[in-house]
Design a protein around this motif. Structure first.
Motif, PDB file in Angstrom:
ATOM      1  N   LYS A   1      -3.502  -8.880  -2.430  1.00  0.00           N
ATOM      2  CA  LYS A   1      -3.263  -8.482  -3.481  1.00  0.00           C
ATOM      3  C   LYS A   1      -3.383  -6.880  -3.436  1.00  0.00           C
ATOM      4  O   LYS A   1      -4.582  -6.415  -3.332  1.00  0.00           O
ATOM      5  CB  LYS A   1      -4.212  -8.969  -4.615  1.00  0.00           C
ATOM      6  N   VAL A   2      -2.440  -6.043  -3.533  1.00  0.00           N
ATOM      7  CA  VAL A   2      -2.171  -4.729  -3.084  1.00  0.00           C
ATOM      8  C   VAL A   2      -1.899  -3.865  -4.394  1.00  0.00           C
ATOM      9  O   VAL A   2      -0.825  -4.331  -5.124  1.00  0.00           O
ATOM     10  CB  VAL A   2      -1.497  -4.484  -1.987  1.00  0.00           C
ATOM     11  N   LEU A   3      -2.573  -2.885  -4.646  1.00  0.00           N
ATOM     12  CA  LEU A   3      -2.231  -1.737  -5.725  1.00  0.00           C
ATOM     13  C   LEU A   3      -1.614  -0.448  -5.021  1.00  0.00           C
ATOM     14  O   LEU A   3      -2.425   0.104  -4.325  1.00  0.00           O
ATOM     15  CB  LEU A   3      -3.345  -1.628  -6.449  1.00  0.00           C
ATOM     16  N   ASP A   4      -0.472  -0.272  -5.142  1.00  0.00           N
ATOM     17  CA  ASP A   4       0.144   1.023  -4.793  1.00  0.00           C
ATOM     18  C   ASP A   4       0.017   2.089  -5.645  1.00  0.00           C
ATOM     19  O   ASP A   4       0.717   2.086  -6.733  1.00  0.00           O
ATOM     20  CB  ASP A   4       1.590   0.838  -4.396  1.00  0.00           C
ATOM     21  N   VAL A   5      -0.904   3.205  -5.578  1.00  0.00           N
ATOM     22  CA  VAL A   5      -1.227   4.055  -6.597  1.00  0.00           C
ATOM     23  C   VAL A   5      -0.155   5.259  -6.449  1.00  0.00           C
ATOM     24  O   VAL A   5      -0.124   6.004  -5.330  1.00  0.00           O
ATOM     25  CB  VAL A   5      -2.749   4.481  -6.473  1.00  0.00           C
ATOM     26  N   GLY A   6       0.561   5.820  -7.393  1.00  0.00           N
ATOM     27  CA  GLY A   6       1.436   6.781  -7.275  1.00  0.00           C
ATOM     28  C   GLY A   6       2.508   6.331  -6.661  1.00  0.00           C
ATOM     29  O   GLY A   6       2.991   6.824  -5.480  1.00  0.00           O
ATOM     30  N   THR A   7       3.128   5.109  -6.845  1.00  0.00           N
ATOM     31  CA  THR A   7       4.133   4.512  -6.058  1.00  0.00           C
ATOM     32  C   THR A   7       5.473   5.071  -5.853  1.00  0.00           C
ATOM     33  O   THR A   7       6.360   4.973  -5.111  1.00  0.00           O
ATOM     34  CB  THR A   7       4.262   3.090  -6.627  1.00  0.00           C
ATOM     35  N   GLY A   8       5.701   5.959  -7.026  1.00  0.00           N
ATOM     36  CA  GLY A   8       6.932   6.865  -6.950  1.00  0.00           C
ATOM     37  C   GLY A   8       8.217   5.819  -7.150  1.00  0.00           C
ATOM     38  O   GLY A   8       7.980   4.933  -7.965  1.00  0.00           O
ATOM     39  N   THR A   9       8.946   5.742  -6.288  1.00  0.00           N
ATOM     40  CA  THR A   9      10.125   4.777  -6.334  1.00  0.00           C
ATOM     41  C   THR A   9       9.886   3.632  -5.565  1.00  0.00           C
ATOM     42  O   THR A   9      10.790   2.486  -5.212  1.00  0.00           O
ATOM     43  CB  THR A   9      11.392   5.383  -5.646  1.00  0.00           C
ATOM     44  N   GLY A  10       8.717   3.371  -4.856  1.00  0.00           N
ATOM     45  CA  GLY A  10       8.343   1.983  -4.725  1.00  0.00           C
ATOM     46  C   GLY A  10       8.217   1.816  -3.110  1.00  0.00           C
ATOM     47  O   GLY A  10       8.268   0.730  -2.494  1.00  0.00           O
ATOM     48  N   PHE A  11       8.059   3.015  -2.440  1.00  0.00           N
ATOM     49  CA  PHE A  11       8.209   2.877  -0.591  1.00  0.00           C
ATOM     50  C   PHE A  11       7.138   1.883  -0.128  1.00  0.00           C
ATOM     51  O   PHE A  11       7.404   0.926   0.432  1.00  0.00           O
ATOM     52  CB  PHE A  11       8.289   4.118  -0.302  1.00  0.00           C
ATOM     53  N   PHE A  12       6.011   2.301  -0.698  1.00  0.00           N
ATOM     54  CA  PHE A  12       4.952   1.168   0.254  1.00  0.00           C
ATOM     55  C   PHE A  12       4.870  -0.217  -0.531  1.00  0.00           C
ATOM     56  O   PHE A  12       4.670  -0.795   0.088  1.00  0.00           O
ATOM     57  CB  PHE A  12       3.359   1.910  -0.055  1.00  0.00           C
ATOM     58  N   ALA A  13       5.022  -0.104  -1.858  1.00  0.00           N
ATOM     59  CA  ALA A  13       5.209  -1.409  -2.463  1.00  0.00           C
ATOM     60  C   ALA A  13       6.139  -2.305  -1.858  1.00  0.00           C
ATOM     61  O   ALA A  13       5.979  -3.605  -1.710  1.00  0.00           O
ATOM     62  CB  ALA A  13       5.384  -1.349  -3.876  1.00  0.00           C
ATOM     63  N   PHE A  14       7.280  -1.816  -1.689  1.00  0.00           N
ATOM     64  CA  PHE A  14       8.464  -2.674  -0.951  1.00  0.00           C
ATOM     65  C   PHE A  14       8.124  -2.916   0.477  1.00  0.00           C
ATOM     66  O   PHE A  14       8.240  -4.239   1.084  1.00  0.00           O
ATOM     67  CB  PHE A  14       9.876  -2.101  -1.010  1.00  0.00           C
ATOM     68  N   LEU A  15       7.618  -2.155   1.074  1.00  0.00           N
ATOM     69  CA  LEU A  15       7.214  -2.391   2.633  1.00  0.00           C
ATOM     70  C   LEU A  15       6.391  -3.669   2.708  1.00  0.00           C
ATOM     71  O   LEU A  15       6.294  -4.539   3.438  1.00  0.00           O
ATOM     72  CB  LEU A  15       6.440  -1.254   3.346  1.00  0.00           C
ATOM     73  N   LEU A  16       5.336  -3.555   1.771  1.00  0.00           N
ATOM     74  CA  LEU A  16       4.069  -4.799   1.637  1.00  0.00           C
ATOM     75  C   LEU A  16       4.817  -6.107   1.242  1.00  0.00           C
ATOM     76  O   LEU A  16       4.271  -7.133   1.576  1.00  0.00           O
ATOM     77  CB  LEU A  16       2.925  -4.113   0.793  1.00  0.00           C
ATOM     78  N   ALA A  17       5.603  -5.880   0.039  1.00  0.00           N
ATOM     79  CA  ALA A  17       6.340  -6.991  -0.614  1.00  0.00           C
ATOM     80  C   ALA A  17       6.945  -7.521   0.348  1.00  0.00           C
ATOM     81  O   ALA A  17       7.286  -9.001   0.038  1.00  0.00           O
ATOM     82  CB  ALA A  17       6.995  -6.675  -1.830  1.00  0.00           C
ATOM     83  N   GLU A  18       7.834  -6.945   1.154  1.00  0.00           N
ATOM     84  CA  GLU A  18       8.576  -7.713   2.419  1.00  0.00           C
ATOM     85  C   GLU A  18       7.957  -8.624   3.079  1.00  0.00           C
ATOM     86  O   GLU A  18       8.404  -9.854   3.808  1.00  0.00           O
ATOM     87  CB  GLU A  18       9.506  -6.747   3.004  1.00  0.00           C
ATOM     88  N   GLU A  19       6.314  -8.323   3.465  1.00  0.00           N
ATOM     89  CA  GLU A  19       5.736  -9.170   4.193  1.00  0.00           C
ATOM     90  C   GLU A  19       5.040 -10.391   3.551  1.00  0.00           C
ATOM     91  O   GLU A  19       4.196 -10.927   4.071  1.00  0.00           O
ATOM     92  CB  GLU A  19       4.342  -8.066   4.918  1.00  0.00           C
ATOM     93  N   GLY A  20       5.280 -10.421   2.109  1.00  0.00           N
ATOM     94  CA  GLY A  20       4.740 -11.480   1.396  1.00  0.00           C
ATOM     95  C   GLY A  20       3.476 -11.356   0.516  1.00  0.00           C
ATOM     96  O   GLY A  20       2.831 -12.003   0.084  1.00  0.00           O
ATOM     97  N   HIS A  21       3.164  -9.991   0.506  1.00  0.00           N
ATOM     98  CA  HIS A  21       1.855  -9.698  -0.104  1.00  0.00           C
ATOM     99  C   HIS A  21       2.178  -9.400  -1.812  1.00  0.00           C
ATOM    100  O   HIS A  21       3.398  -9.294  -2.144  1.00  0.00           O
ATOM    101  CB  HIS A  21       1.244  -8.481   0.272  1.00  0.00           C
ATOM    102  N   SER A  22       1.469  -9.578  -2.645  1.00  0.00           N
ATOM    103  CA  SER A  22       1.471  -9.379  -4.046  1.00  0.00           C
ATOM    104  C   SER A  22       1.048  -8.042  -4.284  1.00  0.00           C
ATOM    105  O   SER A  22       0.073  -7.658  -4.232  1.00  0.00           O
ATOM    106  CB  SER A  22       0.569 -10.555  -4.693  1.00  0.00           C
TER     107      SER A  22
END
Length: 221
Positions: free
Chosen positions: A27-48
């Motif tokens: 379970k990961v929180l991407d703070v200051g995600t902007g357009t989601g760069f980190f969020a998408f990298l980690l979501a692709e790996e199956g993380h929430s």
């Protein structure tokens, strides 16, 4: 372009995995995600993954991109210094180029510590932009490639950005030493700093090149 995007994604994931727990469905929180760069990298790996940003337009863009990519990630408008989550909620809090802009960095670190689960990790990529403002400005003018995004910024916007940067610099000490002091006082443990990460991330002077020496801090609850 796809080969370049794959190359950049691999670079960032390699650095993130140096500190991220080796578990499935974190379970990961991407703070200051902007357009989601980190969020998408980690979501692709199956993380929430949940991404938050104070700018509504950024969150709107992140949601659209998530839909386009077919990736599951939650995005919401929220203040990085006051995340509205329960304590002990996340395995990891991750951020990039955010903390240098915050008026109250210590308050943000306190809140991120609160919402991390015991044993959870904060992974923060940033640079000492404020205390190196003039130096970075000179480097930018000389070193940034023609296609770099900053080349398209108007002189007026550059002047406004420089003024904000200098204002912020008035209440920030040299980093990342300052961050270590704040994190230690808050109660983070096993704090590590990598001052050389920028040499790996920005070895090429492409459109994403950053002349500032980016560091990464990892700190565990």
């Amino acid at each position: 372009m796809r080969e370049f995007e794959s190359y950049m994604k691999e670079l960032w994931l390699t650095e993130i995995h140096r500190y991220l727990p080796e578990k499935q469905n974190l379970k990961v929180l991407d703070v200051g995600t902007g357009t989601g760069f980190f969020a998408f990298l980690l979501a692709e790996e199956g993380h929430s993954v949940t991404g938050i940003d104070l700018t509504e337009d950024m969150i709107i863009g992140a949601k659209r991109t998530a839909e386009h990519l077919g990736l599951k990630a939650d995005f919401m408008v929220m203040d990085a210094e006051a995340p509205a989550f329960e304590s002990d909620s996340f395995d990891a809090v991750i951020s990039r180029n955010l903390t240098w802009t915050l008026p109250h960095v210590n308050r943000a670190y306190e809140q991120w510590h609160r919402i991390l689960k015991p044993g959870g990790v904060l992974i923060n990529f940033d640079a000492d932009y404020c205390n190196r403002a003039e130096e970075c400005k000179e480097e930018s003018e000389e070193e940034l490639p023609p296609e770099h995004a900053h080349k398209m910024v108007s002189p007026t916007m550059k002047k406004e950005n420089d003024a904000i940067t200098m204002e912020i610099a008035a209440y920030q000490d040299p980093r990342p030493q300052w961050d270590v002091e704040l994190l230690t006082d808050i109660g983070f443990e096993r704090i590590t700093i990598d001052n050389g990460v920028y040499k790996r991330l920005y070895a090429k002077k492409d459109e994403f090149y950053n002349p500032a020496p980016v560091f990464v801090i990892a700190a565990y609850k």
